[in-house]
Design a protein around this motif. Structure first.
Motif, PDB file in Angstrom:
ATOM      1  N   PRO C 274       0.642  -1.493   0.115  1.00 33.15           N
ATOM      2  CA  PRO C 274       0.094  -0.004   0.087  1.00 33.15           C
ATOM      3  C   PRO C 274       0.631   1.076  -0.316  1.00 33.15           C
ATOM      4  CG  PRO C 274      -0.666  -1.496   1.480  1.00 33.15           C
ATOM      5  CD  PRO C 274       0.349  -2.173   0.793  1.00 33.15           C
ATOM      6  N   PHE C 275       1.886   1.804   0.970  1.00 36.39           N
ATOM      7  CA  PHE C 275       2.607   3.116   0.984  1.00 36.39           C
ATOM      8  C   PHE C 275       3.328   3.243  -0.189  1.00 36.39           C
ATOM      9  CE2 PHE C 275       6.881   4.123   1.227  1.00 36.39           C
ATOM     10  CZ  PHE C 275       6.861   5.768   1.670  1.00 36.39           C
ATOM     11  N   MET C 276       3.972   1.814  -1.041  1.00 37.84           N
ATOM     12  CA  MET C 276       4.364   2.377  -2.380  1.00 37.84           C
ATOM     13  C   MET C 276       3.141   2.133  -3.335  1.00 37.84           C
ATOM     14  SD  MET C 276       7.364   1.663  -2.697  1.00 37.84           S
ATOM     15  CE  MET C 276       9.362   1.556  -1.725  1.00 37.84           C
ATOM     16  N   THR C 277       2.309   1.457  -3.157  1.00 35.18           N
ATOM     17  CA  THR C 277       1.176   2.620  -4.098  1.00 35.18           C
ATOM     18  C   THR C 277       0.462   3.775  -3.986  1.00 35.18           C
ATOM     19  OG1 THR C 277      -0.025  -0.161  -3.705  1.00 35.18           O
ATOM     20  CG2 THR C 277      -1.664   1.847  -5.124  1.00 35.18           C
ATOM     21  N   VAL C 278       0.852   4.296  -2.417  1.00 31.78           N
ATOM     22  CA  VAL C 278       0.136   4.992  -2.502  1.00 31.78           C
ATOM     23  C   VAL C 278       1.256   6.739  -3.446  1.00 31.78           C
ATOM     24  CG1 VAL C 278      -0.029   7.150  -0.933  1.00 31.78           C
ATOM     25  CG2 VAL C 278      -1.117   5.563  -0.866  1.00 31.78           C
ATOM     26  N   VAL C 279       2.728   6.205  -3.086  1.00 30.40           N
ATOM     27  CA  VAL C 279       3.128   6.887  -3.543  1.00 30.40           C
ATOM     28  C   VAL C 279       3.667   6.656  -5.298  1.00 30.40           C
ATOM     29  CG1 VAL C 279       5.907   7.083  -3.754  1.00 30.40           C
ATOM     30  CG2 VAL C 279       5.251   6.635  -1.702  1.00 30.40           C
ATOM     31  N   ILE C 280       3.651   5.736  -5.886  1.00 25.65           N
ATOM     32  CA  ILE C 280       3.431   5.737  -7.144  1.00 25.65           C
ATOM     33  C   ILE C 280       2.514   5.938  -7.311  1.00 25.65           C
ATOM     34  CG2 ILE C 280       3.124   4.018  -8.750  1.00 25.65           C
ATOM     35  CD1 ILE C 280       5.317   2.440  -7.566  1.00 25.65           C
ATOM     36  N   LEU C 281       1.232   5.842  -7.392  1.00 22.66           N
ATOM     37  CA  LEU C 281       0.137   6.460  -7.770  1.00 22.66           C
ATOM     38  C   LEU C 281       0.380   8.363  -8.024  1.00 22.66           C
ATOM     39  CD1 LEU C 281      -3.125   5.896  -9.046  1.00 22.66           C
ATOM     40  CD2 LEU C 281      -3.736   5.939  -6.749  1.00 22.66           C
ATOM     41  N   GLY C 282       0.489   8.926  -6.676  1.00 27.55           N
ATOM     42  CA  GLY C 282       0.743  10.248  -6.525  1.00 27.55           C
ATOM     43  C   GLY C 282       2.023  10.715  -7.444  1.00 27.55           C
ATOM     44  N   GLY C 283       2.687   9.797  -8.371  1.00 23.11           N
ATOM     45  CA  GLY C 283       3.588   9.786  -8.889  1.00 23.11           C
ATOM     46  C   GLY C 283       2.582  10.111 -10.513  1.00 23.11           C
ATOM     47  N   LEU C 284       2.244   9.310 -10.462  1.00 25.95           N
ATOM     48  CA  LEU C 284       1.552   8.832 -12.143  1.00 25.95           C
ATOM     49  C   LEU C 284       1.052   9.607 -12.221  1.00 25.95           C
ATOM     50  CD1 LEU C 284       0.377   5.177 -11.834  1.00 25.95           C
ATOM     51  CD2 LEU C 284       2.806   6.554 -13.677  1.00 25.95           C
ATOM     52  N   GLN C 285      -0.323  10.299 -11.193  1.00 26.26           N
ATOM     53  CA  GLN C 285      -1.152  11.519 -11.938  1.00 26.26           C
ATOM     54  C   GLN C 285      -0.368  12.932 -11.538  1.00 26.26           C
ATOM     55  OE1 GLN C 285      -3.949  11.784  -7.994  1.00 26.26           O
ATOM     56  NE2 GLN C 285      -5.103   9.617  -9.198  1.00 26.26           N
ATOM     57  N   SER C 286       1.090  12.977 -11.327  1.00 22.72           N
ATOM     58  CA  SER C 286       1.157  14.633 -11.432  1.00 22.72           C
ATOM     59  C   SER C 286       1.863  14.187 -12.915  1.00 22.72           C
ATOM     60  CB  SER C 286       2.856  14.512 -10.240  1.00 22.72           C
ATOM     61  OG  SER C 286       3.540  13.776 -10.340  1.00 22.72           O
ATOM     62  N   ILE C 287       2.122  13.217 -13.690  1.00 26.94           N
ATOM     63  CA  ILE C 287       2.451  13.316 -14.980  1.00 26.94           C
ATOM     64  C   ILE C 287       1.786  13.764 -15.996  1.00 26.94           C
ATOM     65  CG2 ILE C 287       3.804  11.812 -16.796  1.00 26.94           C
ATOM     66  CD1 ILE C 287       4.796   9.502 -14.910  1.00 26.94           C
ATOM     67  N   SER C 288       2.065  14.800 -16.697  1.00 25.61           N
ATOM     68  CA  SER C 288       0.960  15.865 -17.166  1.00 25.61           C
ATOM     69  C   SER C 288       0.594  14.211 -18.659  1.00 25.61           C
ATOM     70  CB  SER C 288       1.611  16.179 -18.585  1.00 25.61           C
ATOM     71  OG  SER C 288       0.770  17.116 -19.142  1.00 25.61           O
ATOM     72  N   ARG C 289      -0.800  14.665 -18.912  1.00 26.05           N
ATOM     73  CA  ARG C 289      -1.629  13.178 -19.968  1.00 26.05           C
ATOM     74  C   ARG C 289      -0.723  13.639 -21.476  1.00 26.05           C
ATOM     75  NH1 ARG C 289      -3.742   9.438 -18.643  1.00 26.05           N
ATOM     76  NH2 ARG C 289      -3.676   9.028 -20.565  1.00 26.05           N
ATOM     77  N   HIS C 290      -0.871  15.118 -21.254  1.00 22.22           N
ATOM     78  CA  HIS C 290       0.426  15.349 -22.596  1.00 22.22           C
ATOM     79  C   HIS C 290       1.244  14.806 -23.551  1.00 22.22           C
ATOM     80  CE1 HIS C 290      -1.829  18.757 -22.686  1.00 22.22           C
ATOM     81  NE2 HIS C 290      -1.823  19.368 -20.981  1.00 22.22           N
ATOM     82  N   TYR C 291       2.121  13.976 -22.373  1.00 23.70           N
ATOM     83  CA  TYR C 291       3.035  12.818 -22.870  1.00 23.70           C
ATOM     84  C   TYR C 291       2.301  11.949 -23.369  1.00 23.70           C
ATOM     85  CZ  TYR C 291       5.970  15.699 -20.020  1.00 23.70           C
ATOM     86  OH  TYR C 291       6.967  16.425 -19.445  1.00 23.70           O
ATOM     87  N   TYR C 292       1.280  11.076 -23.310  1.00 27.13           N
ATOM     88  CA  TYR C 292       1.040   9.726 -22.947  1.00 27.13           C
ATOM     89  C   TYR C 292       0.355  10.389 -24.599  1.00 27.13           C
ATOM     90  CZ  TYR C 292       1.822   7.969 -18.875  1.00 27.13           C
ATOM     91  OH  TYR C 292       2.316   8.245 -17.643  1.00 27.13           O
ATOM     92  N   ASP C 293      -1.082  11.505 -24.340  1.00 31.27           N
ATOM     93  CA  ASP C 293      -0.971  11.616 -25.461  1.00 31.27           C
ATOM     94  C   ASP C 293      -0.543  12.032 -26.500  1.00 31.27           C
ATOM     95  OD1 ASP C 293      -3.705  11.474 -24.033  1.00 31.27           O
ATOM     96  OD2 ASP C 293      -3.332  13.756 -23.410  1.00 31.27           O
ATOM     97  N   ALA C 294       0.248  13.028 -27.057  1.00 31.13           N
ATOM     98  CA  ALA C 294       1.406  12.597 -27.648  1.00 31.13           C
ATOM     99  C   ALA C 294       1.957  11.023 -28.081  1.00 31.13           C
ATOM    100  CB  ALA C 294       3.094  13.597 -26.639  1.00 31.13           C
ATOM    101  N   ALA C 295       2.523  11.046 -27.695  1.00 32.51           N
ATOM    102  CA  ALA C 295       3.045   9.167 -27.686  1.00 32.51           C
ATOM    103  C   ALA C 295       1.892   8.402 -28.411  1.00 32.51           C
ATOM    104  CB  ALA C 295       3.194   8.146 -26.472  1.00 32.51           C
ATOM    105  N   SER C 296       0.536   8.121 -28.142  1.00 30.22           N
ATOM    106  CA  SER C 296      -0.220   7.842 -28.491  1.00 30.22           C
ATOM    107  C   SER C 296      -0.308   8.407 -29.933  1.00 30.22           C
ATOM    108  CB  SER C 296      -1.603   8.190 -27.924  1.00 30.22           C
ATOM    109  OG  SER C 296      -1.429   7.348 -26.201  1.00 30.22           O
ATOM    110  N   ILE C 297      -0.341   9.651 -30.459  1.00 37.30           N
ATOM    111  CA  ILE C 297      -0.175   9.728 -31.772  1.00 37.30           C
ATOM    112  C   ILE C 297       0.620   9.702 -32.797  1.00 37.30           C
ATOM    113  CG2 ILE C 297      -0.536  11.487 -33.816  1.00 37.30           C
ATOM    114  CD1 ILE C 297      -1.536  13.192 -31.297  1.00 37.30           C
ATOM    115  N   ASP C 298       2.144   9.425 -32.067  1.00 40.80           N
ATOM    116  CA  ASP C 298       3.547   8.290 -32.687  1.00 40.80           C
ATOM    117  C   ASP C 298       3.432   7.340 -32.857  1.00 40.80           C
ATOM    118  OD1 ASP C 298       4.027  10.780 -32.762  1.00 40.80           O
ATOM    119  OD2 ASP C 298       5.317  10.709 -31.374  1.00 40.80           O
ATOM    120  N   GLY C 299       1.755   6.800 -32.273  1.00 40.91           N
ATOM    121  CA  GLY C 299       1.549   4.884 -32.417  1.00 40.91           C
ATOM    122  C   GLY C 299       2.433   3.949 -31.444  1.00 40.91           C
TER     123      GLY C 299
END
Lengths: 293, 411, 399
Positions: C274-299
């Motif tokens: 649980p501790f790691m889940t919370v740490v990682i989830l916090g990190g995940l949520q602070s990563i901007s969606r834009h990176y993923y959107d850009a990557a998806s467009i690049d396939g």
């Protein structure tokens, strides 16, 4: 004709896609539900044991509400032990510890975050170092010290011993969070004529609520669950914290599992409450190191 | 605003401080601090005797503080507290730790303070080391015996052959639908000792461990057989588990100590029986559980008026009236010779059987070296019981380890 | 039993006082010690406190006297620190040092002093036969490095030597942290990909962390009991239901007796995820969606996105969490002690710290265990400093 065929085709593809998405979502939910069950199950088992009648405490029964469920164990916890005293002592010590710990950490972390001074790196390394001391290593000297300060069996002794033990972690968390707050905010305030204290107190602290909450949570759980130090400092059973009291239920050979389970469940409630209350900050406040950008 | 803050904080500080973070120690000299390691159901009896003492004339201002610890915690805390110079006045417990306390100089030899001739001789001997007596006995026994559920077995077996026959024909044939035939706390060396005696061995000879012996090997093998070959005894079943099996009526027999009698009798009433541990048919000898007692140990710092008070308290706790009261409520046999002949013991079949078992037992060795023996037998018995070592390997290891631990203790 | 109202009131007052004192405390630590009126005021205030304490103690409040004298001591220490900064350091860096002073004073008193004491013990000889002399005279024979030699040549356990124990500790730490992080990632990614019931899941998933550890470990230990534990009951039920599984060896296992190390590991992994889940989830949520959107467009595939975007961006969050997790796991005595400490006392799951705990209290060899503790501490400290230097994991901590 061809046009409608194409749109039918794409509709079908969309539907297939939707179905696949739905399946994926269902699978994810399934996995999460399983994981949640694994996390909560032991707690429910404690509940089951606490409800069992006295002569069937240990059994292969898996039912969560056992046959002949009874509150007898709970009644016994309140009537046959000093449970309320234990809870009270734990509460006083824990709250005082958390407040003191967070206060001390908040200023120290501010120093680490905003000022460059000789020894800053060394200080942070040493803070990490304190986490590496083997448990129990410092007990004897700590005991001797508390003895000499004549703080045995006092809340004060416990608060002093505890508030320091979570300091390193609190400082880390808070420093990490302060680092994410832009300095320009304070600088603007300073230009406007606010004192350094004012800038810290009116700008940095309110913005750091999530990290302060997490530091508080850590201090709280640490102090609430601590056992080894309490065992050494508290010898008067009216001064026991609940951890010590719980072990009171373990005799030379025989443990009263029914009461043990009931008491365990009752003491779990406050920490769970604090956890739930602070869960909204849990994700944003846990900044051991900030994500940049 | 600033002055307001200061004033308020000063006011609140004064208010908080007046809360008195802890009660003051008043009349320290009239407070007796007792540490014990009993099971919870014994507390009411102990407290009732404490209260009776406080009601005696002249004792109105006496405070008695009873603190409970688990066995290991008690050892640890007593040593730490003694080092720091704040030990409790009295310890209540079995004799096995007295050796260590006496070497460290933390407890007082009591032969000059109390008249010990009034107590049964063997129970005093069990706490005598290097010519000094290190505790005042309050019970005689603390010994194991066979306890049985009369609903499942109306009579107790006299020999192990009879016992095994019962297990084989009645329990195993599922006539009684028992999960197991007998409950036996496997991991604890204390439970091994009766059988070791029956095979003709004993764990220590004066101060030398005698563990790598034929009798020890036989005793360990017997235990392993009971679990894996005969399957009369459940696997991985420590004290709480055996106790529960017996209480639930899932086993017919349990080997347990005198401390458990009162609970079982309350639970089973007339259906509860006690007997000597059955004679070992292989050797024709009776098993010899270790017999000692429970004792008051006095901290070595006691002197003057405080020692007088403690002395009065201990004498009161162990006087004839309370010794008989103890028999009645706890079913533990008295250490006071005068009380041992009381009618209640002769007339009660359970107490009589318990007494018989004491006579068949052997005193628990008091030597400090015994501590090393316990601590080396325990892990290796565990390994043998979990099939991680053969009994032969286990007993060899017990011996070598006990010897090296004894060396370490003084090194 | 309690006089509830009065006590609650006192408690509220206590907290109020605390907060008020804290506010004063904060004021005072920012710059105020550099004002001219500070030193005289502090001296006067201390004097007033002393008089107050003296009156109080005379009035019979022994305990209260102690509290006040402690407060006076702290106040004096702070005054001295302020004077030091004002006249010796001449004001440079004095603000950060004053801000640090209270925390550092506390740490020094409660950690540095005991540390020095342990070092003293390690070079002297405190054991059963010297305890009495020591508590009377305060003198202990000096034995030099004897105890350190013994740490490496003998072992507190009977079956396992020091080096094997160290190896096992490293293995224990590695495997636990690995599964904590892996499990934390899985849970965080799953949580991050749902929208409904997210709050509920998150709440339930942190239960093992929120439960008091003693309670959680004892409860889990119960589930591994060979007769009454959930795991074995399920195993035997499964075997009875699907007989062919029996031939493959599915059936009840003596978890605590036969596989204590595995049992402890499972329990500790369960506790730590649980501790790691919370740490990682916090990190995940602070990563901007834009990176993923850009990557998806690049396939980019989901895995590629995870490797190229998620992992590198989450590293600054993960590195300190892993460092701390490693240290905590290395020193985790709770699980091993509570699971194996009581039943039969098997050594198969012991790691350095739990062996140390046994060594310290089995025969009261205080000096030997002090030496042992120092060795364990130094091993951990040196290796993590090297690790931090090497992995640059410290950057995100220090900057």
């Amino acid at each position: 004709m061809t046009e409608s065929g194409a749109s039918l085709e794409s509709l079908r593809a969309l539907r297939l896609h939707r179905r696949r998405e739905a399946l994926k979502t269902a699978l994810i939910h399934g996995a999460l539900i399983l994981a949640c069950a694994a996390c909560v199950y032991p707690l429910l088992r404690i509940l089951a044991v606490s409800l069992r009648p006295g002569d069937r405490i240990i059994s292969t029964d898996l039912a969560l509400i056992p046959q002949g469920a009874t509150w007898a164990s709970y009644v016994k916890v309140f009537t046959e032990t000093n449970f309320l005293f234990w809870l009270w002592n734990s509460l006083v010590i824990t709250v005082a510890t958390s407040v003191a710990g967070v206060a001390l950490a908040s200023t120290a972390a501010y120093a680490f975050s905003r000022f460059k001074f000789p020894g800053a790196k060394l200080g942070l390394s040493l803070l990490l170092g304190t986490q590496m001391l083997p448990a129990g290593m410092l007990l004897l000297p700590l005991f001797l010290m508390i003895m000499r300060l004549r703080l045995m069996n006092t809340y004060l002794g416990m608060v002093i011993a505890y508030s320091v033990s979570s300091l390193p972690f609190s400082i880390w968390i808070l420093k990490g969070y302060y680092d994410t707050i832009p300095r320009s905010l304070e600088e603007a305030a300073l230009v406007d004529g606010t004192s350094v204290f004012g800038a810290f107190y009116r700008i940095v602290l309110p913005l750091s609520t999530p990290a302060l909450a997490i530091a508080f949570l850590f201090n709280f759980t640490q102090a609430w669950n601590e056992y080894l130090v309490a065992r050494v400092i508290l010898t008067d059973s009216f001064k026991y914290t609940w951890t010590l009291g719980l072990f009171d239920l373990q005799g030379q050979y025989l443990t009263q599992w029914g009461m043990f389970a009931a008491a365990s469940l009752l003491v779990t409630i406050p920490v769970m409450g604090v956890f739930l209350y602070s869960s909204k900050w849990l994700l944003t406040g846990m900044t051991l190191g900030g994500v940049k950008g | 605003m600033r002055p307001a803050v200061v004033v308020i904080s000063a006011g609140l500080l004064a208010a908080a401080a007046s809360c008195r973070l802890a009660p003051q120690d008043q009349g320290v000299d009239r407070a007796i601090v007792v540490w014990e390691q009993e099971d919870a159901q014994v507390f009411p009896y102990i407290d009732s005797v404490f209260d009776a003492f406080k009601r005696l004339p002249g004792n109105a201002d006496v405070r008695i503080v009873r603190n409970h610890y688990q066995t290991e915690d008690l050892r640890q805390q007593f040593l730490t507290a003694s080092i720091a110079g704040s030990p409790p006045d009295l310890l209540m417990g079995p004799s096995d730790t007295a050796g260590i306390y006496s070497i460290a100089g933390f407890i007082l030899p009591v032969e000059k303070v109390f008249d010990l001739s009034a107590f049964n001789k063997p129970v005093v001997e069990a706490i005598t080391l290097d010519g000094h007596v290190w505790g005042v006995p309050m019970t005689n026994g603390n010994h194991l015996m066979l306890m049985y559920n009369k609903r499942l077995s109306p009579t107790a077996p006299r020999t192990t052959d009879e016992l095994f026959a019962f297990c084989e024909t009645k329990a195993k044939a599922k006539a009684l639908k028992l999960d197991y035939c007998m409950a036996f706390n496997l991991g604890e060396p204390f439970w091994l000792m009766p059988w070791l005696g029956a095979f003709g061995g004993w764990p220590i000879d004066d101060k030398t461990p005698t563990l790598d012996t034929k009798p020890m090997l036989d005793a360990v093998s017997l235990v392993v057989d009971l679990i894996y070959k005969k399957k009369y005894v459940p696997m991985e079943c420590e004290y709480n588990c055996t106790d529960t099996l017996f209480k639930e009526g899932k086993v017919a027999f349990i080997i347990n100590g005198d401390w458990a009698i009162s609970t079982y009798r309350d639970k089973f009433g007339k259906d509860f029986g006690v007997a000597k541990i059955p004679k070992l048919s292989a050797t024709g000898r009776w098993p010899t559980p270790m017999v000692s007692g429970r004792y008051f140990m006095l901290n070595s710092k006691l002197s003057g008026a405080k020692l007088e008070l403690v002395k009065r308290f201990v004498s009161f706790y162990t006087n004839k009236e309370n010794q008989i009261g103890q028999v009645k409520s706890l079913m533990r046999l008295p250490a006071l010779a005068e009380a041992a002949g009381a009618g209640i013991i002769r007339d009660d079949p359970i107490l009589k059987a318990s007494m018989d078992q004491i006579l068949a037992g052997k005193p628990m060795p008091m030597a400090t070296e015994m501590r090393a023996v316990w601590d080396s037998v325990r892990p290796h018995l565990g390994r043998a019981v979990n099939k991680k070592a053969t009994p032969r390997e286990a007993v060899a290891k017990m011996q070598s380890e006990a010897v090296s631990k004894i060396k370490e203790m003084t090194d | 039993m309690l006089a509830p109202v009065a006590q609650v009131l006192q408690f509220a007052l206590l907290i109020g006082a605390f907060v008020a004192v804290l506010e004063g405390w904060l004021h005072y630590h920012f710059k105020y010690h550099e004002r001219n009126w500070f030193i005289p005021a502090a001296v006067l205030g201390t004097a007033a406190l002393v008089v107050f304490a003296a009156l109080w103690t005379a009035g019979g409040g022994v305990e209260a006297g102690r509290v006040v004298s402690l407060a006076v001591g702290t106040a004096l220490a702070e005054c001295l620190a302020a004077l030091f900064f004002k006249h010796v350091v001449k004001g440079r860096h004095s603000l950060p040092f004053m801000l640090l002073a209270p925390a550092m004073l506390g740490l020094a008193a409660l950690i540095a002093y005991p540390m020095v004491f342990e070092v003293y013990l390690a070079f002297h000889d405190l054991k059963l036969t010297t305890i009495m002399a020591w508590s009377r005279t305060g003198d202990l024979p000096f034995v030099g490095l004897k105890h350190f030699r013994k740490v490496f040549t003998s072992s507190p356990l009977s079956e396992v030597g020091f080096w094997e124990l160290s190896l096992r500790t490293v293995w224990w730490t590695f495997i636990n942290v690995f599964f904590h992080v892996a499990g934390g990632f899985v849970m965080a990614l799953l949580l991050n990909s749902v929208t409904r019931f997210k709050g509920v899941y998150r709440m339930l998933l942190i239960v093992p962390w929120a439960m008091p550890q003693v309670v959680a470990v004892l409860a889990m230990r119960g589930e591994f009991h060979s007769q009454y534990g959930f795991v074995n009951i399920m195993l035997s039920k499964t075997a009875a239901w699907l007989p062919f599984l029996k031939d493959v060896g599915v059936g009840p296992v003596q978890w605590l007796g036969q596989h204590p190390f595995l049992t402890c590991t499972i329990i500790n992994v369960w506790l730590g995820i649980p501790f790691m889940t919370v740490v990682i989830l916090g990190g995940l949520q602070s990563i901007s969606r834009h990176y993923y959107d850009a990557a998806s467009i690049d396939g980019a595939s989901a895995f590629q996105q995870f490797r190229m975007i998620t992992l590198p961006l989450i590293r600054p969050v993960l590195a300190p969490a892993v460092t701390l997790g490693t240290v905590w796991t290395f020193n985790n005595i709770n699980v091993i002690y509570l699971v194996t400490g009581q039943a039969g006392g098997t050594e198969d799951a012991d790691i350095l710290v739990s062996a140390l705990y046994k060594a310290a209290f089995a025969f009261y060899r205080y000096s030997y265990s002090a030496a042992f503790a120092l060795v364990v501490f130094l091993m951990l400290f040196v290796s993590s400093m090297v690790w931090l230097k090497w992995s640059k994991g410290s950057e995100s901590l220090y900057d």
